[in-house]
Design an enzyme around this catalytic site. Structure first.
Site, PDB file in Angstrom:
ATOM      1  N   CYS A  96      -4.287  11.274  -9.149  1.00 54.60           N
ATOM      2  CA  CYS A  96      -4.528  10.513 -10.383  1.00 54.60           C
ATOM      3  C   CYS A  96      -3.499   9.408 -10.613  1.00 54.60           C
ATOM      4  O   CYS A  96      -3.645   8.621 -11.536  1.00 54.60           O
ATOM      5  CB  CYS A  96      -4.532  11.460 -11.588  1.00 54.60           C
ATOM      6  SG  CYS A  96      -2.910  12.114 -12.044  1.00 54.60           S
TER       7      CYS A  96
ATOM      8  N   LYS B 292       0.854  -1.179   0.000  1.00 55.51           N
ATOM      9  CA  LYS B 292       0.000   0.000   0.000  1.00 55.51           C
ATOM     10  C   LYS B 292       0.893   1.233   0.000  1.00 55.51           C
ATOM     11  O   LYS B 292       1.842   1.309   0.771  1.00 55.51           O
ATOM     12  CB  LYS B 292      -0.892   0.008   1.241  1.00 55.51           C
ATOM     13  CG  LYS B 292      -1.861   1.167   1.268  1.00 55.51           C
ATOM     14  CD  LYS B 292      -2.541   1.346   2.619  1.00 55.51           C
ATOM     15  CE  LYS B 292      -3.601   0.314   2.854  1.00 55.51           C
ATOM     16  NZ  LYS B 292      -4.363   0.571   4.103  1.00 55.51           N
TER      17      LYS B 292
END
Length: 132
Positions: free
Chosen positions: A101, A82
């Site tokens: 993004c 992660k």
């Protein structure tokens, strides 16, 4: 169920058999304006079905994100389970723009890469801006 049966077995075949479809290529040039108007609805239905099929089955129509696994992050620290970044607000001068993004080359800060992504995909993603 009877109305659907009647539509499929009777109404639709009668409608299609009455369409002014010529027998030869030259016959298309002899159609009247009224004949061309009669061909608009079935043409629109066929085009709609074709477009819906294109969107459903063509990979190019399904967006720019990686379609095989649904990932958005294609290059930022892929070796980690992660991606988490801790930034102390006290370290920010006046304001900072953080990427949302996953396209930036300057992770975790925004470098404007979302502009090209938005242009290509019709998306509207932008950075998170933190002000002090």
């Amino acid at each position: 169920m009877e109305p659907i049966s009647h539509l499929v077995k009777s109404t639709l075949p009668n409608y299609l058999s009455n369409l002014p479809i010529p027998d030869s290529f030259g016959g298309w040039f002899k159609l009247s304006f009224k004949d061309w108007l009669a061909l608009i609805p079935p043409t629109a239905v066929v085009a709609g079905i074709g477009y819906a099929s294109y969107l459903a089955f063509c990979p190019a129509a399904q967006g720019r994100c990686n379609q095989t696994n649904g990932r958005c992050n294609n290059h930022v620290r892929k070796h980690e389970a992660k991606v988490v970044d801790m930034i102390d607000v006290e370290d920010i001068a006046e304001k900072a723009a953080f990427c949302r993004c996953w396209k930036t080359k300057n992770w975790p800060y925004c470098d404007g890469s979302h502009a090209e992504h938005n242009k290509q995909t019709g998306d509207n993603v932008g950075p998170v801006v933190i002000k002090k």
